[in-house]
Motif scaffolding. Structure first.
Motif, PDB file in Angstrom:
ATOM      1  N   THR B 130       3.247   5.859   4.502  1.00  0.00           N
ATOM      2  CA  THR B 130       4.371   5.535   3.635  1.00  0.00           C
ATOM      3  C   THR B 130       4.370   4.034   3.395  1.00  0.00           C
ATOM      4  O   THR B 130       4.233   3.254   4.336  1.00  0.00           O
ATOM      5  CB  THR B 130       5.691   5.980   4.273  1.00  0.00           C
ATOM      6  N   CYS B 133       8.177   0.322   3.705  1.00  0.00           N
ATOM      7  CA  CYS B 133       9.444   0.868   4.188  1.00  0.00           C
ATOM      8  C   CYS B 133      10.431  -0.242   4.512  1.00  0.00           C
ATOM      9  O   CYS B 133      10.047  -1.341   4.897  1.00  0.00           O
ATOM     10  CB  CYS B 133       9.216   1.672   5.458  1.00  0.00           C
ATOM     11  N   THR B 134      11.706   0.078   4.377  1.00  0.00           N
ATOM     12  CA  THR B 134      12.750  -0.851   4.794  1.00  0.00           C
ATOM     13  C   THR B 134      13.663  -0.210   5.829  1.00  0.00           C
ATOM     14  O   THR B 134      14.553  -0.871   6.350  1.00  0.00           O
ATOM     15  CB  THR B 134      13.589  -1.321   3.592  1.00  0.00           C
ATOM     16  N   GLU B 135      13.471   1.080   6.088  1.00  0.00           N
ATOM     17  CA  GLU B 135      14.242   1.737   7.151  1.00  0.00           C
ATOM     18  C   GLU B 135      13.304   2.675   7.891  1.00  0.00           C
ATOM     19  O   GLU B 135      12.492   3.353   7.274  1.00  0.00           O
ATOM     20  CB  GLU B 135      15.391   2.576   6.570  1.00  0.00           C
ATOM     21  N   LEU B 136      13.453   2.708   9.212  1.00  0.00           N
ATOM     22  CA  LEU B 136      12.649   3.612  10.027  1.00  0.00           C
ATOM     23  C   LEU B 136      13.574   4.277  11.036  1.00  0.00           C
ATOM     24  O   LEU B 136      14.427   3.626  11.627  1.00  0.00           O
ATOM     25  CB  LEU B 136      11.577   2.842  10.798  1.00  0.00           C
ATOM     26  N   ALA B 146      10.547   7.634   7.367  1.00  0.00           N
ATOM     27  CA  ALA B 146      10.237   6.328   6.799  1.00  0.00           C
ATOM     28  C   ALA B 146      10.851   6.246   5.411  1.00  0.00           C
ATOM     29  O   ALA B 146      10.542   7.062   4.549  1.00  0.00           O
ATOM     30  CB  ALA B 146       8.723   6.135   6.738  1.00  0.00           C
ATOM     31  N   SER B 147      11.753   5.289   5.224  1.00  0.00           N
ATOM     32  CA  SER B 147      12.441   5.211   3.932  1.00  0.00           C
ATOM     33  C   SER B 147      12.020   3.976   3.176  1.00  0.00           C
ATOM     34  O   SER B 147      11.868   2.902   3.742  1.00  0.00           O
ATOM     35  CB  SER B 147      13.955   5.179   4.135  1.00  0.00           C
ATOM     36  N   ARG B 148      11.832   4.175   1.881  1.00  0.00           N
ATOM     37  CA  ARG B 148      11.407   3.058   1.038  1.00  0.00           C
ATOM     38  C   ARG B 148      12.212   3.030  -0.241  1.00  0.00           C
ATOM     39  O   ARG B 148      12.567   4.068  -0.794  1.00  0.00           O
ATOM     40  CB  ARG B 148       9.912   3.175   0.727  1.00  0.00           C
ATOM     41  N   THR B 158      13.077   9.072   1.414  1.00  0.00           N
ATOM     42  CA  THR B 158      12.736   9.205   2.821  1.00  0.00           C
ATOM     43  C   THR B 158      11.523  10.106   2.931  1.00  0.00           C
ATOM     44  O   THR B 158      11.526  11.227   2.429  1.00  0.00           O
ATOM     45  CB  THR B 158      13.919   9.774   3.611  1.00  0.00           C
ATOM     46  N   ALA B 169       3.159   3.820   8.590  1.00  0.00           N
ATOM     47  CA  ALA B 169       4.030   3.189   7.606  1.00  0.00           C
ATOM     48  C   ALA B 169       3.726   1.705   7.531  1.00  0.00           C
ATOM     49  O   ALA B 169       3.486   1.069   8.559  1.00  0.00           O
ATOM     50  CB  ALA B 169       5.500   3.395   7.976  1.00  0.00           C
ATOM     51  N   VAL B 171       5.615  -1.801   6.525  1.00  0.00           N
ATOM     52  CA  VAL B 171       7.017  -2.183   6.556  1.00  0.00           C
ATOM     53  C   VAL B 171       7.146  -3.587   5.993  1.00  0.00           C
ATOM     54  O   VAL B 171       6.351  -4.472   6.314  1.00  0.00           O
ATOM     55  CB  VAL B 171       7.546  -2.152   8.004  1.00  0.00           C
TER      56      VAL B 171
END
Ligand code: FAD
Ligand code: FAD
Lengths: 259, 343
Positions: B130, B133-136, B146-148, B158, B169, B171
């Motif tokens: 992924t 990402c900015t959120e894990l 993994a959110s982007r 997500t 991921a 990041v």
């Protein structure tokens, strides 16, 4: 390799990014029926491919993976000066993440006996930048990502790329075949010539390959994509004051409050 | 060369959270330590070990620092073939390590080097990767979420990787806090394992002819950022002076970086840094989605633009229509003046 290099340029069709804005109230995307266009960074890839052909001779073949209307981006590449185009199209490709996408492009590059594969930095729609190194990895070829400029050395069978790296740059000599990803904005793409444009629009027919033609029908598509989009959330819009001030003094007063 | 899709792997064979410690000339990229701190949280949640992967030449000190910063173990691949970074020797070493040790999660910085590496190594592993990402997080089953940001930051996608391993991921830099290393890490060396180097120079596909790199500024920790765009028209002095007066850092749009007015390490946005300062002043910046993505988390945003309809005003708390070459110097003078009065 006296008859020049087989240069393959990868071009992707995307929704026009210039027509996409964020609505500040809802945080949602205004796509205003964005028309499909050639991914902006791929214009730089096409230009690099043509400049490389000017320098070493050979041919430029554009390839794209997508549904049949995606052949429009091949047409754009041919209008700019590419010699031909290949459309990789098949239902089997549907839902591919970057793993099978780069596999399909890698196999096509192999079929075309590519010496150099040139891509854009990333797409404007899903912007992973993972496809170029993915192509190189599938074929076990060298890779030059984030490349600002190319310096071919045909006598040595080497392509030297100047790469953008943290805090500066590096010059890397890569053995052929090599996959390059050009930095977005690295060059000024030449305008399409009138004759080429007419040819692209009236006579040009892309070659079409299916997954079976590339012998990868069991290795592409959603089923062979490791990543799954599990959910989409609208990001909560950031609340902003949106206060207009008409003097620097007034601006200073606001800043004095927050500092 | 490419891995076959099958046979199905048993995901239960894969354990632990790995962090790739990106380094250049023996110095760790700041994002490496940010990921190590985040990786610690994830490993605690899944009840697994946190493992730092350190690759380079003469980089044992980084493996020890990784342990001091919370890694349970560090794997060290130390050899001249790994300096400077090249995708193919790094990739081959990583492939061998993944095959032998089967990590469940691998985190990599979203820098040029990190993305070059990640894109290469995910393929032979047939790993899910992924991007940016900015959120894990991990779900109940221990699966990485993994959110982007996508569509110019208006939505978060997500992404999961249910049936393939490792779950990889990249990041963005500046998203997570690095924290501080523990003072006493005397036993750090014991937690470092030197691994067999599986690549030889004669097998590599590329040669680095020249590397020209200077010190890299890190704008991601700045409290105040004064950013300029194409509207600077070649003169960034007003930015520099205001940043100095406010004790902040200068940043820029990609357009200003491409013009060569500001160094690339100061670019904010989708292909630059993510910043969350207390105050972000955007001068001569139109407000393209790719730029907004990198600064939307700022507490207070000020926009200075000659065009009253510039989109940036919609994303700012305070906006002033005017020429930045007049507004910024006037503001700088005011900041300096009040400071003197106060002193
Ligand atoms: C919201 C969303 C998020 C996603 N996130 C991920 C993710 O994190 N990881 C993942 O593996 N997949 C992800 N995908 C799937 C991914 O978008 C597709 O695989 C896509 O077709 C290729 O990735 P890209 O556009 O990011 O390519 P990039 O790697 O950004 O493209 C770089 C260059 O490769 C070439 N190229 C790329 N695609 C093609 C093509 N179809 N034809 C010809 N040339 C091409 C072009 O030269 C392009 O400039 C996501 C999809 C969506 C909708
Ligand atoms: C794949 C991809 C990735 C990208 N990544 C990034 C990224 O990471 N970061 C990024 O920033 N961009 C990125 N971009 C580029 C982005 O789309 C915009 O082109 C860019 O942000 C525009 O920069 P700008 O606002 O400086 O310039 P412009 O859009 O040209 O705006 C200049 C503004 O300055 C104003 N102005 C002019 N003169 C003055 C003056 N004297 N005083 C005050 N105002 C003045 C104008 O009214 C205008 O609003 C990316 C694009 C792509 C395709």
């Amino acid at each position: 390799m006296n008859d020049g290099w087989n240069i393959v340029v990868c071009v992707k069709q995307v929704p026009d990014a210039d027509d996409v804005t964020i609505d500040p109230d809802t945080g949602t995307l205004n796509r205003s029926d964005a028309p499909a266009v050639l991914n902006k960074p791929d214009h730089n890839a096409v230009e690099s491919a043509l400049a490389l052909r000017d320098a070493v001779g050979g041919t430029v073949t554009a390839i794209t993976m997508g549904p049949p209307p995606a052949s429009a981006v091949l047409q754009a590449a041919v209008a700019a000066g590419a010699d031909g185009g290949v459309l990789l199209t098949d239902r089997a490709f549907g839902g591919s993440d970057t793993w099978p996408t780069s596999l399909a492009l890698a196999r096509a590059a192999e079929e075309l006996d590519a010496d150099v594969v040139i891509c854009g930095e990333e797409s404007t729609d899903s912007s992973t930048g993972q496809v170029p190194p993915g192509i190189a990895a599938h074929n076990g070829w060298a890779q030059l990502t984030y490349t600002e400029s190319l310096d071919p050395r045909p006598d040595e069978g080497v392509l030297v790329g100047t790469r953008d790296v943290e805090g500066g740059y590096e010059r890397v000599a890569a053995a052929l075949p090599v996959v390059v990803a050009m930095v977005f904005g690295a060059n000024d793409p030449r305008p399409a010539g009138l004759h080429r444009k007419i040819f692209a629009e009236t006579e040009f027919e892309p070659v079409q390959w299916t997954a079976a033609d590339l012998d990868i029908e069991d290795r592409v598509g959603l089923a062979n994509s490791p990543t799954k989009v599990g959910g989409m959330d609208t990001a909560s819009p950031v609340e902003r004051e949106r206060t207009r001030v008409d003097s620097v003094e007034a601006l200073y007063d606001h800043l004095a409050e927050v500092l | 060369m490419s891995a076959a899709s099958g046979p199905e792997i048993d995901v239960a064979d894969y354990r632990d959270v790995w962090v790739f410690v990106e380094q250049h000339d023996g110095e760790a990229a700041p994002v490496s330590w940010e990921l190590l701190a985040k990786g610690r949280e994830l490993a605690d949640e899944t009840g697994e070990s946190l493992v730092a992967l350190v690759v380079g030449d003469g980089v044992a000190h980084l493996a020890e620092e990784a342990v001091a910063r919370g890694a349970d173990r560090a794997l060290l691949a130390d050899d001249p073939v790994f300096e400077p970074y090249r995708a193919d020797p790094y990739g081959e070493q990583f492939r061998a390590l993944v095959e032998a040790r089967k990590p469940s999660i691998v985190l990599i910085g979203g820098t040029h080097t990190g993305r070059d590496f990640a894109g290469r190594v995910a393929v032979p592993a047939h790993a899910g990767l992924t991007a940016d990402c900015t959120e894990l997080a991990v779900d109940e089953a221990g699966l990485l979420l993994a959110s982007r940001p996508t569509f110019g930051g208006s939505a978060m996608a997500t992404i999961k990787c249910p049936a393939h391993r490792p779950q990889m991921a990249t990041v963005r830099a500046g998203v997570f806090d690095a924290g501080e290393p523990a003072e006493a890490a005397e036993n750090a060396a014991e937690a470092v394992e030197s691994v067999d180097v599986v690549v030889a120079e004669e097998d590599t596909l590329s040669t680095v002819l020249e590397r020209v790199v200077g010190g890299v500024v890190d704008i991601t920790d700045a409290d105040v950022i004064v950013a300029g765009g194409a509207g600077c028209e070649g003169d960034v002095t007003p930015l520099v002076e205001l940043a100095e007066a406010l004790g902040g850092e200068v940043a820029a749009t990609r357009a200003a970086v491409e013009e060569g007015w500001v160094e690339p390490a100061r670019q904010v946005g989708q292909t630059g840094k993510t910043v969350r300062p207390h105050l972000y002043i955007a001068a001569g910046i139109s407000g393209a989605v790719q730029h907004l993505e990198g600064m939307n988390g700022s507490d207070v945003v000020v926009a200075v633009n000659t065009d009253p309809n510039a989109p940036i005003f919609e994303h700012a708390d305070y906006g002033i229509v005017g020429d930045l070459h007049e507004v910024l110097p006037a503001l700088t003078a005011m900041v300096r003046e009040k400071r003197e009065v106060a002193a």
